[in-house]
Design an enzyme around this catalytic site. Structure first.
Site, PDB file in Angstrom:
ATOM      1  N   HIS A   1      -2.575   1.829   7.176  1.00 16.78           N
ATOM      2  CA  HIS A   1      -2.755   1.711   5.732  1.00 16.78           C
ATOM      3  C   HIS A   1      -2.638   3.093   5.090  1.00 16.78           C
ATOM      4  O   HIS A   1      -3.145   4.087   5.628  1.00 16.78           O
ATOM      5  CB  HIS A   1      -4.133   1.103   5.447  1.00 16.78           C
ATOM      6  CG  HIS A   1      -4.469   0.987   3.997  1.00 16.78           C
ATOM      7  ND1 HIS A   1      -3.746   0.213   3.128  1.00 16.78           N
ATOM      8  CD2 HIS A   1      -5.469   1.554   3.271  1.00 16.78           C
ATOM      9  CE1 HIS A   1      -4.285   0.301   1.924  1.00 16.78           C
ATOM     10  NE2 HIS A   1      -5.320   1.109   1.979  1.00 16.78           N
TER      11      HIS A   1
ATOM     12  N   CYS B   1       0.810  -1.219   0.000  1.00 18.16           N
ATOM     13  CA  CYS B   1       0.000   0.000   0.000  1.00 18.16           C
ATOM     14  C   CYS B   1       0.845   1.271   0.000  1.00 18.16           C
ATOM     15  O   CYS B   1       0.429   2.287  -0.552  1.00 18.16           O
ATOM     16  CB  CYS B   1      -0.979   0.002   1.167  1.00 18.16           C
ATOM     17  SG  CYS B   1      -0.231   0.052   2.802  1.00 18.16           S
TER      18      CYS B   1
END
Length: 220
Positions: A201, A120
């Site tokens: 994230h 990510c």
């Protein structure tokens, strides 16, 4: 003389290949992200840390923002976007746009699903630099990412994600900045459960077609 490999040797070879295809977690640091761009053969950009998003805190030329969020496990399948300008825009109430209209609103937007674990951070960076509008003359995307974009632009988001995940140059560059503790993750239910502590994230925000877009590889 050539010898026939034993099943054990074949298994070790397969495991080595799988290991080399893995993506590792990397440090959440603007210097690391800038070095990562250099590893992609991209030049003319620098990643800096912001302590606020008011105009006085923003660099003179800013192409996007990367936010680091604590992963909660709550998924919202509806894309959320905010209009850049207009009296009716409400910063506290983002405009909800049905997914089917997204391509018509910004057909030039490059969005790729995250299809491999721990990617990510790199995908957040790519979501910005592959969607730059009017970059400075000093910017050079470089052959690695230019070839990726030219090849994947006509593909669906999931296949684009596979192209990123299977790109040796991008993966090796990413893994060269490996950190040793599990900090970032993809869609691993066991990690989501918090057994390894808090999970974070990266999500990108870019401008395209007169709108600000949230680009999250785990959504859409």
């Amino acid at each position: 003389n050539a010898t026939k490999p034993t099943p054990q040797n074949q298994r070790h070879k397969t495991n080595a290949n799988i290991t080399n295809m893995n993506w590792s977690t990397i440090e959440s640091d603007p210097g690391v992200f800038t070095s990562l761009l250099t590893s992609f053969q991209t030049s003319g950009l620098e990643v800096t840390e912001l302590w606020g998003i008011d105009p006085s805190s923003m660099p003179s030329h800013s192409y996007g923002l990367i936010f680091l969020f604590k992963w909660t496990g709550v998924e919202d399948p509806t894309p959320v976007i905010n209009e850049l300008q207009g009296e009716e825009a409400d910063e506290e109430k983002p405009v909800m746009i049905p997914e089917g209209l997204l391509r018509d609103m910004a057909p030039e937007l490059f969005f790729a699903r995250q299809t491999v674990q721990n990617a990510c951070a790199t995908q957040a960076i790519l979501s910005i630099i592959l969607n730059l509008s009017n970059p400075l003359p000093s910017f050079n995307l470089g052959p690695t990412l230019s070839n990726l974009k030219d090849f994947a632009i006509g593909l669906d988001p999931h296949t684009r994600g596979d192209c990123i995940g299977n790109n040796d140059v991008i993966r090796n560059a990413h893994n060269s900045f490996t950190r040793n503790d599990p900090f970032l993750t993809s869609e691993d239910p066991e990690v989501k459960g918090g057994k390894g502590g808090d999970v974070f994230h990266f999500v990108s925000y870019v401008e395209a077609g007169g709108w600000v877009w949230e680009i999250d590889g785990l959504k859409g």
